[in-house]
Design an enzyme around this catalytic site. Structure first.
Site, PDB file in Angstrom:
ATOM      1  N   LYS A 192       0.807  -1.221   0.000  1.00 28.03           N
ATOM      2  CA  LYS A 192       0.000   0.000   0.000  1.00 28.03           C
ATOM      3  C   LYS A 192       0.839   1.270   0.000  1.00 28.03           C
ATOM      4  O   LYS A 192       0.309   2.355  -0.225  1.00 28.03           O
ATOM      5  CB  LYS A 192      -0.958  -0.006   1.181  1.00 28.03           C
TER       6      LYS A 192
HETATM    7  C1  LIG Z   1      -4.494  -4.419   1.490  1.00 27.82           C
HETATM    8  C2  LIG Z   1      -3.762  -5.701   1.390  1.00 27.82           C
HETATM    9  C3  LIG Z   1      -4.179  -6.738   0.535  1.00 27.82           C
HETATM   10  C4  LIG Z   1      -5.458  -6.657  -0.265  1.00 27.82           C
HETATM   11  O1  LIG Z   1      -5.362  -5.743  -1.339  1.00 27.82           O
HETATM   12  P1  LIG Z   1      -6.683  -5.221  -2.068  1.00 27.82           P
HETATM   13  O2  LIG Z   1      -6.213  -4.193  -3.031  1.00 27.82           O
HETATM   14  O3  LIG Z   1      -7.542  -4.636  -0.981  1.00 27.82           O
HETATM   15  O4  LIG Z   1      -7.331  -6.390  -2.723  1.00 27.82           O
HETATM   16  C5  LIG Z   1      -3.401  -7.883   0.448  1.00 27.82           C
HETATM   17  N1  LIG Z   1      -2.285  -8.025   1.187  1.00 27.82           N
HETATM   18  C6  LIG Z   1      -1.853  -7.048   2.027  1.00 27.82           C
HETATM   19  C7  LIG Z   1      -0.627  -7.291   2.821  1.00 27.82           C
HETATM   20  C8  LIG Z   1      -2.562  -5.852   2.155  1.00 27.82           C
HETATM   21  O5  LIG Z   1      -2.131  -4.906   3.003  1.00 27.82           O
END
Ligand SMILES: *Cc1c(COP(=O)(O)O)cnc(C)c1O
Length: 435
Positions: A109
């Protein structure tokens, strides 16, 4: 010509990238969606190894930003957003890991949060009034947003997380910045945090006094730059004559949605797998053709505990509401916590590669899929560093995991956090007092 965004609810007027970023959601509560998919130069796809990551990112995002940010500013934003590695590591003879955890908060993210923070900082730089960014988090988003927005002029950030329900490292990542980053530990669940934030957005009295915006994953400035990962994966993929299958650990479907967009933009990926934990909404939808959201259940891959993924609507739009096309390009997969743990343990012993619980779901999905497809190879996205989920991973492998160097002193930093009951009046008073 600048790219315009329409609301998927089709009522609100179209807006440019700047408006879509500032407001997050359309007034009719729909998600913003680009009017067309950018056609990228053929040379970028065919000779991608000749381009630097910064060149690639610029070429991919510039059509979506249009004329809302001047070229040299956008180049600087990109430089600052992706100033770390995105390595592709071989794990087995057929399976590769695209490591997206080398950013400051050790989860994928970071890219979206850093990009959005800088775009928003640019768009609001002549605003006299401070803008307050509200975000409710179940763990990973808060740290990435805190880091991305730290010290951005004119923006205050308020992060709400459920007290006692996130990992130690995640909590330190949201509560030790200071300056414009404020953390509230809510006595309640993630849903309670989310409710407080949603209520603040519909509180007209509050919005007369404060400019509020949200940094959640439906924002186009967080969603669209996630395409970079897929272009980097394609750049590092050696056997261009045999493109890979891509497995994406999915929760809110923002990441996989960006991947599908990159495929429609020209990368010849073979297939996508939406890998989920027991919060699986896709299999039922594929079977019946009717989408029904679920109440989420808690798992050890908690960033994917989503029962009603917001970005699924965007994926459906990308496939032009054609379920057959969706099913042809994407497979669904779901596994239990027990299978996730077994996978972490087995891959560590057999291949000396340490998965985090989210990556493990992606790995297992890909391994199962490839067993039925002879001759194919694939990439799973490793979305977080295993150290972020120490409490799960260490007992499974029965070993200690060392903290990466840049995190070693985080536990000595001063925590600054307000504890609050899940009470809207208290929350709105807090926001008003902040000004
Ligand atoms: C947010 C997150 C996800 C999921 O991603 P999306 O875009 O919400 O599908 C998967 N793995 C980790 C470690 C995350 O922080």
């Amino acid at each position: 010509m600048t790219m315009l965004y329409y609301s998927l609810n089709k009522i609100s007027p179209k807006v440019n990238f700047s408006e879509a970023t500032i407001h997050g959601q359309a007034p009719d509560k729909g998600l913003y969606f680009p009017e067309n998919i950018a056609a990228l130069p053929g040379d970028l796809i065919n000779n991608i190894a000749n381009y630097t990551n910064e060149d690639i990112a610029y070429k991919v995002i510039a059509p979506y930003v249009g004329d809302t940010i001047p070229a040299e500013v956008l180049q600087k934003i990109i430089r600052e957003t992706i100033n770390f590695k995105f390595p592709l590591q071989q794990v087995t003879d057929k399976i590769f890991s695209l490591e997206l955890f080398h950013g400051p908060t050790l989860a994928f993210k970071d890219v979206g949060a850093r990009f959005m923070a800088r775009c928003l900082g640019y768009f609001l730089k002549n605003e006299k009034k401070n803008t307050t960014v509200l975000v409710a988090t179940s763990g990973d988003t808060g740290g990435a947003v805190a880091d991305g927005f730290y010290d951005v002029d004119g923006i205050n950030v308020v992060i709400l997380y459920p007290a006692g329900k996130i990992s130690t490292i995640q909590e330190l990542q949201m509560t030790t910045h200071g300056k414009n980053i404020n953390a509230i530990a809510v006595n309640g669940s993630f849903d309670d945090c989310q409710k407080l934030v949603k209520q603040a957005f519909t509180d007209t009295g509050l919005s007369k006094k404060l400019s509020l915006t949200s940094a959640n994953s439906i924002n186009v400035a967080r969603w669209l730059p996630q395409q970079f990962y897929y272009f980097f994966a394609w750049k590092y993929w050696a056997d261009k004559d045999h493109p890979p299958v891509i497995s994406v650990p999915s929760g809110n479907f923002g990441n996989i949605c960006a991947g599908i967009l990159s495929m429609l933009g020209g990368i010849p990926f073979r297939h996508f797998i939406a890998a989920s934990n027991s919060n699986d909404v896709l299999s039922g939808y594929f079977k019946s053709g009717v989408y029904s959201p679920k109440v989420s259940v808690a798992t050890i891959s908690n960033a994917m505990d989503v029962g009603d993924p917001s970005n699924l609507k965007r994926v459906i739009e990308l496939f032009e509401n054609d379920l057959d096309k969706f099913k042809k390009n994407v497979s669904s997969f779901s596994c239990t916590d027990e299978e996730t743990k077994q996978t972490i343990c087995r891959i560590n012993l057999q291949y000396n590669y340490l998965l985090d619980p989210h990556g493990a779901v992606g790995f297992l999905a890909l391994e199962k899929y490839l067993k039925k497809q002879s001759g194919q190879k694939g990439i799973f996205l490793e979305t977080a560093h295993p150290v972020k989920f120490l409490d799960v991973v260490e007992p499974v492998i029965q070993k200690k995991i060392p903290l990466p160097t840049h995190l070693q002193n985080i536990s000595h930093r001063k925590k600054n956090v307000t504890t609050m009951d899940a009470n809207y009046e208290k929350f709105s008073n807090y926001l008003l007092a902040m000004g």
